[in-house]
Design a protein around this motif. Structure first.
Motif, PDB file in Angstrom:
ATOM      1  N   ASN A   2       0.839  -1.195   0.000  1.00 21.77           N
ATOM      2  CA  ASN A   2       0.000   0.000   0.000  1.00 21.77           C
ATOM      3  C   ASN A   2       0.875   1.246   0.000  1.00 21.77           C
ATOM      4  OD1 ASN A   2      -2.579  -1.276   0.273  1.00 21.77           O
ATOM      5  ND2 ASN A   2      -2.023  -1.750   2.369  1.00 21.77           N
ATOM      6  N   LYS A   4      -0.486   4.205   1.158  1.00 18.37           N
ATOM      7  CA  LYS A   4      -1.019   5.066   2.213  1.00 18.37           C
ATOM      8  C   LYS A   4      -1.565   4.212   3.351  1.00 18.37           C
ATOM      9  CE  LYS A   4      -5.769   5.458   0.723  1.00 18.37           C
ATOM     10  NZ  LYS A   4      -6.933   6.144   1.160  1.00 18.37           N
ATOM     11  N   PRO A   5      -1.581   4.769   4.549  1.00 15.51           N
ATOM     12  CA  PRO A   5      -2.126   4.017   5.685  1.00 15.51           C
ATOM     13  C   PRO A   5      -3.624   3.780   5.511  1.00 15.51           C
ATOM     14  CG  PRO A   5      -0.919   5.958   6.436  1.00 15.51           C
ATOM     15  CD  PRO A   5      -1.038   6.058   4.951  1.00 15.51           C
ATOM     16  N   PHE A  40      -0.950  -0.899  13.830  1.00 11.95           N
ATOM     17  CA  PHE A  40      -0.288   0.404  13.816  1.00 11.95           C
ATOM     18  C   PHE A  40       1.149   0.279  13.314  1.00 11.95           C
ATOM     19  CE2 PHE A  40       2.355   3.623  15.831  1.00 11.95           C
ATOM     20  CZ  PHE A  40       1.737   4.781  15.399  1.00 11.95           C
ATOM     21  N   GLY A  43       1.889   0.320   9.807  1.00 11.85           N
ATOM     22  CA  GLY A  43       1.742   1.599   9.138  1.00 11.85           C
ATOM     23  C   GLY A  43       0.317   2.088   8.995  1.00 11.85           C
ATOM     24  N   HIS A  44      -0.613   1.410   9.665  1.00 13.61           N
ATOM     25  CA  HIS A  44      -2.026   1.750   9.519  1.00 13.61           C
ATOM     26  C   HIS A  44      -2.583   2.392  10.792  1.00 13.61           C
ATOM     27  CE1 HIS A  44      -1.801  -0.400   5.777  1.00 13.61           C
ATOM     28  NE2 HIS A  44      -1.293  -1.440   6.423  1.00 13.61           N
ATOM     29  N   ILE A  45      -3.852   2.786  10.741  1.00 12.54           N
ATOM     30  CA  ILE A  45      -4.512   3.406  11.885  1.00 12.54           C
ATOM     31  C   ILE A  45      -5.616   2.460  12.366  1.00 12.54           C
ATOM     32  CG2 ILE A  45      -5.791   5.413  12.728  1.00 12.54           C
ATOM     33  CD1 ILE A  45      -4.569   6.872  10.188  1.00 12.54           C
ATOM     34  N   SER A 121       2.174  -4.036   4.976  1.00 11.72           N
ATOM     35  CA  SER A 121       2.778  -2.856   5.595  1.00 11.72           C
ATOM     36  C   SER A 121       2.829  -1.709   4.595  1.00 11.72           C
ATOM     37  CB  SER A 121       4.187  -3.149   6.091  1.00 11.72           C
ATOM     38  OG  SER A 121       4.150  -4.090   7.137  1.00 11.72           O
ATOM     39  N   VAL A 122       2.751  -0.501   5.123  1.00  5.79           N
ATOM     40  CA  VAL A 122       2.861   0.693   4.278  1.00  5.79           C
ATOM     41  C   VAL A 122       4.324   0.999   4.086  1.00  5.79           C
ATOM     42  CG1 VAL A 122       2.360   3.144   4.142  1.00  5.79           C
ATOM     43  CG2 VAL A 122       0.670   1.590   5.069  1.00  5.79           C
TER      44      VAL A 122
END
Length: 122
Positions: A2, A4-5, A40, A43-45, A121-122
């Motif tokens: 990806n 972007k997150p 997290f 790389g994500h929220i 992972s971002v």
């Protein structure tokens, strides 16, 4: 990979199977929170509906799961959060609410994850 997150709703049992025992509900929340950090770190929220619902329930004067305020707030919060998410992560365990979240996510074309290893992972 990806670029972007992703905003990922973590869905799983909260009230299910607890007979509304606060300690068991807290343990279910802890299980959902345990997967938030790996999401997290990828790389994500991560978000959990209860993170939004619990303070609102307190403000609304909810006295116990299933009361009028609980019904007004609990599931609608998750559905509103899910409307803003890019994906959902379904942890194991029986839960009508989490199953409904997954149904809504699929209906809206969101990615549904069941294993942390599947989240890129971002």
């Amino acid at each position: 990979m990806n670029n972007k997150p992703l905003l990922i709703l973590i869905a799983g049992p909260y009230r299910s199977g607890t007979n509304d025992a606060p300690a068991l509900m807290a343990e279910n929340l802890r299980k959902m929170e345990a997967v938030a950090l790996p999401i997290f770190r990828a790389g994500h929220i991560p978000v959990i509906g209860e993170w939004f619902a619990l303070p609102l329930l307190k403000q609304a004067g909810s006295k116990h799961p299933g009361d009028k305020a609980y019904e007004e707030i609990s599931y609608p919060v998750s559905h509103r959060v899910l409307a803003r998410c890019d994906a959902i992560f379904r942890i194991a365990g029986a839960s009508k609410g989490a199953d409904e979240d997954v149904r809504i996510a699929k209906e809206n074309g969101l990615k549904v994850y069941y294993n942390l290893e599947d989240i890129e992972s971002v």
